[in-house]
Design a protein around this motif. Structure first.
Motif, PDB file in Angstrom:
ATOM      1  N   ARG A 252       0.682  -1.066  -0.052  1.00  0.00           N
ATOM      2  CA  ARG A 252      -0.039   0.061   0.062  1.00  0.00           C
ATOM      3  C   ARG A 252       0.751   1.188   0.021  1.00  0.00           C
ATOM      4  O   ARG A 252       0.467   2.198  -0.611  1.00  0.00           O
ATOM      5  N   THR A 253       1.981   1.012   0.875  1.00  0.00           N
ATOM      6  CA  THR A 253       2.750   2.458   0.817  1.00  0.00           C
ATOM      7  C   THR A 253       4.272   2.414   0.166  1.00  0.00           C
ATOM      8  O   THR A 253       4.684   3.432   0.006  1.00  0.00           O
ATOM      9  N   GLY A 254       4.552   1.195   0.047  1.00  0.00           N
ATOM     10  CA  GLY A 254       6.097   1.084  -0.468  1.00  0.00           C
ATOM     11  C   GLY A 254       7.097   1.204   0.401  1.00  0.00           C
ATOM     12  O   GLY A 254       8.282   0.961   0.076  1.00  0.00           O
ATOM     13  N   THR A 255       6.811   1.004   1.955  1.00  0.00           N
ATOM     14  CA  THR A 255       7.593   0.921   2.801  1.00  0.00           C
ATOM     15  C   THR A 255       7.115  -0.032   4.011  1.00  0.00           C
ATOM     16  O   THR A 255       5.822  -0.299   4.031  1.00  0.00           O
ATOM     17  N   ASN A 256       8.046  -0.688   4.730  1.00  0.00           N
ATOM     18  CA  ASN A 256       7.755  -1.158   5.750  1.00  0.00           C
ATOM     19  C   ASN A 256       8.619  -1.059   6.938  1.00  0.00           C
ATOM     20  O   ASN A 256      10.054  -1.234   6.564  1.00  0.00           O
ATOM     21  N   ALA A 257       8.557  -0.420   7.962  1.00  0.00           N
ATOM     22  CA  ALA A 257       9.571   0.161   8.806  1.00  0.00           C
ATOM     23  C   ALA A 257      10.694  -1.058   9.412  1.00  0.00           C
ATOM     24  O   ALA A 257      11.786  -0.856   9.500  1.00  0.00           O
ATOM     25  N   LYS A 258      10.091  -2.254   9.531  1.00  0.00           N
ATOM     26  CA  LYS A 258      11.114  -3.315   9.914  1.00  0.00           C
ATOM     27  C   LYS A 258      11.530  -4.090   8.691  1.00  0.00           C
ATOM     28  O   LYS A 258      12.410  -5.107   8.781  1.00  0.00           O
ATOM     29  N   LYS A 259      11.414  -3.821   7.635  1.00  0.00           N
ATOM     30  CA  LYS A 259      11.760  -4.504   6.559  1.00  0.00           C
ATOM     31  C   LYS A 259      12.651  -3.854   5.478  1.00  0.00           C
ATOM     32  O   LYS A 259      13.838  -3.985   5.186  1.00  0.00           O
ATOM     33  N   THR A 260      11.891  -3.334   4.567  1.00  0.00           N
ATOM     34  CA  THR A 260      12.565  -2.231   3.405  1.00  0.00           C
ATOM     35  C   THR A 260      11.557  -1.488   2.739  1.00  0.00           C
ATOM     36  O   THR A 260      10.555  -0.921   3.475  1.00  0.00           O
ATOM     37  N   CYS A 325      27.665   5.542   5.808  1.00  0.00           N
ATOM     38  CA  CYS A 325      26.386   4.903   5.867  1.00  0.00           C
ATOM     39  C   CYS A 325      25.661   4.899   7.211  1.00  0.00           C
ATOM     40  O   CYS A 325      24.508   4.897   7.570  1.00  0.00           O
ATOM     41  N   ALA A 326      26.847   4.798   8.185  1.00  0.00           N
ATOM     42  CA  ALA A 326      26.452   4.467   9.570  1.00  0.00           C
ATOM     43  C   ALA A 326      25.355   5.645  10.350  1.00  0.00           C
ATOM     44  O   ALA A 326      24.578   5.314  11.139  1.00  0.00           O
ATOM     45  N   ALA A 327      25.710   6.885   9.782  1.00  0.00           N
ATOM     46  CA  ALA A 327      24.837   8.034  10.498  1.00  0.00           C
ATOM     47  C   ALA A 327      23.598   7.920  10.219  1.00  0.00           C
ATOM     48  O   ALA A 327      22.686   8.062  11.103  1.00  0.00           O
ATOM     49  N   CYS A 328      23.160   7.368   9.215  1.00  0.00           N
ATOM     50  CA  CYS A 328      21.689   7.086   8.994  1.00  0.00           C
ATOM     51  C   CYS A 328      21.177   5.710   9.158  1.00  0.00           C
ATOM     52  O   CYS A 328      20.326   5.355   9.652  1.00  0.00           O
ATOM     53  N   GLY A 333      23.353  -1.535  11.168  1.00  0.00           N
ATOM     54  CA  GLY A 333      22.286  -1.774   9.962  1.00  0.00           C
ATOM     55  C   GLY A 333      20.859  -1.818  10.395  1.00  0.00           C
ATOM     56  O   GLY A 333      19.847  -2.060   9.837  1.00  0.00           O
ATOM     57  N   ALA A 334      20.578  -1.305  11.693  1.00  0.00           N
ATOM     58  CA  ALA A 334      19.167  -1.271  12.290  1.00  0.00           C
ATOM     59  C   ALA A 334      18.283  -0.132  11.619  1.00  0.00           C
ATOM     60  O   ALA A 334      16.912  -0.244  11.541  1.00  0.00           O
ATOM     61  N   GLY A 335      18.915   0.836  11.010  1.00  0.00           N
ATOM     62  CA  GLY A 335      18.303   1.813  10.519  1.00  0.00           C
ATOM     63  C   GLY A 335      17.320   2.565  11.909  1.00  0.00           C
ATOM     64  O   GLY A 335      17.503   2.381  12.815  1.00  0.00           O
ATOM     65  N   ILE A 336      16.491   3.490  11.363  1.00  0.00           N
ATOM     66  CA  ILE A 336      15.867   4.332  12.212  1.00  0.00           C
ATOM     67  C   ILE A 336      14.275   4.141  11.607  1.00  0.00           C
ATOM     68  O   ILE A 336      14.211   4.646  10.521  1.00  0.00           O
ATOM     69  N   PRO A 337      13.399   3.690  12.497  1.00  0.00           N
ATOM     70  CA  PRO A 337      11.955   3.414  11.926  1.00  0.00           C
ATOM     71  C   PRO A 337      11.248   4.661  11.303  1.00  0.00           C
ATOM     72  O   PRO A 337      11.583   5.704  11.773  1.00  0.00           O
ATOM     73  N   ASP A 338      10.774   4.624  10.157  1.00  0.00           N
ATOM     74  CA  ASP A 338      10.056   5.615   9.121  1.00  0.00           C
ATOM     75  C   ASP A 338      10.980   6.843   8.824  1.00  0.00           C
ATOM     76  O   ASP A 338      10.434   7.960   8.630  1.00  0.00           O
ATOM     77  N   VAL A 339      12.238   6.573   9.126  1.00  0.00           N
ATOM     78  CA  VAL A 339      13.228   7.644   8.780  1.00  0.00           C
ATOM     79  C   VAL A 339      14.213   7.086   7.759  1.00  0.00           C
ATOM     80  O   VAL A 339      14.500   7.634   6.545  1.00  0.00           O
TER      81      VAL A 339
END
Length: 419
Positions: A252-260, A325-328, A333-339
């Motif tokens: 629906r949105t093209g995103t999933n905070a936990k996946k890709t 890469c790590a700053a974002c 490699g956990a990323g930041i949900p919705d960011v």
């Protein structure tokens, strides 16, 4: 291939040389078609979105549905036609029956066989009601005179009669039949995925004749220098660890905070098609996709000679990652949900092909849902550095992809982009 189909192909070989002349049916006067009701037009607009008609029948910067989009095939470039109701250059003179015949049987007006870049082998599963509704919707649009661009297919593929052989081998017409052992939701999802959505058209590898390889539906394939992921329910290389809700959110949105996040052509599909569907239909598609038999493709690529086994290599590659890469995406490699999307466990990272990662690092990606844009690193990092950091990401934090990115691959990508 069956013996019967091999024999039929031998019989049809003269058609591939263009030596046989086929006498089509005689022309008949178009039958009058009853104008579509407002309800049919509304339903047709919805089904046209589900079938993603606008994506192929609109070139970049062009008027919707006027065609002209170039599609590169192994047999040469082909251009999509105008499907606005213009009498001269569009479908203005097409009858409802002719339109249905095109989608259901792959045979256009004047008895021309359609090339399978038009996904009629999937649209054939659509109900007559849905196809007629799309026809009514397209006929309600403003007619736009836009002459078609000329295809540049190589001989013998520029002879439409060659499609007789292809159809005999690879095409079976037939409307979707419900599986009575499954739920209504599953059947709706199957209809949308297998029919108008034609998901396996992109997510399946093709043989030398341009047909989907038998038994490899949904296992992933190259599409316009991107890689359409394995979407079988395999746990390692597919969507086996996705929940139906996670799939629905992504579609629906093209995103999933936990996946890709959706990339390349898939991002376009979300924007042009899936984001316009109801939550009920999107969930049904997720239910069906989760039921597809798992196929593990994680080990299908042949690893290149990339020296990443030493501690020294990993240290150098880790430093490139930390600096760029790590700053974002965070140190692990956990990323930041919705960011910022995660890299750990991301199906794009773990795909059997590294093409998507290469595209992202070299070209960057625009804003996706709540995720902020990512810049290109093409001018900041060398070919060796990009290869190293991608191999590091594909083999770190539990990721299990092959370390198969080489500096030569990056150099070839740069060269292709400059041509």
């Amino acid at each position: 291939m069956s013996v019967q189909k091999c024999i039929k192909l031998i019989v049809l070989i003269p058609l591939f040389t263009g030596a046989v002349v086929f006498a089509g049916c005689s022309e008949t006067e178009p039958e009058a078609t009853k104008p579509a009701t407002d309800a049919q037009i509304k339903h047709g607009a919805y089904m046209a979105r589900a079938a993603d008609c606008i994506a192929c029948h609109t070139e970049p910067g062009g008027e919707p549905y006027t065609g002209g989009l170039r599609m590169d095939t192994p047999f040469g470039p082909i251009y999509s036609p105008n499907i606005t109701p213009d009498d001269e250059t569009g479908i203005g003179l097409w009858t409802q029956e002719e339109f249905y015949q095109a989608l259901h049987d792959g045979v256009g007006r004047h008895h021309k066989y359609l090339y399978p870049v038009m996904p009629f082998s999937f649209y054939t599963k659509m109900t007559r009601e849905d196809v007629d509704a799309i026809y009514g919707y397209l006929k309600s649009l403003k007619p736009i005179n836009r002459p078609p661009k000329r295809n540049d297919l190589r001989f013998p593929f520029n002879v439409r009669l060659t499609m007789i052989g292809w159809r005999e081998l690879f095409f079976d017409a037939g409307t979707y039949v419900k599986d009575q052992t499954k739920s209504a939701e599953w059947n709706r999802g199957a209809y949308l995925v297998e029919g108008p959505g034609h998901c396996s058209a992109c997510h399946s590898p093709r043989n030398i004749m341009g047909a989907i390889e038998e038994g490899k539906q949904f296992t992933g394939a190259e599409v316009d220098h991107w890689f359409a992921l394995n979407i079988t329910s395999d746990l390692r290389s597919g969507i086996g660890d996705w929940s139906v809700n996670e799939l629905a959110e992504f579609l629906r949105t093209g995103t999933n905070a936990k996946k890709t996040t959706a990339l390349g052509p898939m991002a376009e599909v979300v924007h042009d098609s899936l984001s316009h569907l109801t939550d009920t239909d999107i969930r049904a598609m997720g239910v069906y996709l989760k039921s597809i038999k798992p196929v593990d493709t994680a080990d299908e690529t042949v690893p290149m000679e990339v020296a990443i086994t030493s501690a020294a290599w990993r240290k150098e590659a880790a430093l490139i990652y930390l600096d760029n890469c790590a700053a974002c995406h965070q140190a692990k490699g956990a990323g930041i949900p919705d960011v910022f999307p995660p890299l750990r466990g991301n199906p794009v990272v773990n795909a059997s092909s590294p093409d998507n990662l290469m595209q992202v690092v070299l070209k960057g990606i625009p804003k996706q849902g709540k995720y902020i844009p990512m810049p290109s690193f093409a001018s900041r990092l060398s070919d060796q550095q990009i290869a190293d950091v991608l191999n590091y990401v594909r083999t770190s934090w539990g990721n299990t992809a092959a370390p198969d990115v080489t500096p030569m691959m990056i150099a070839e990508w740069r060269k292709a982009q400059s041509e």
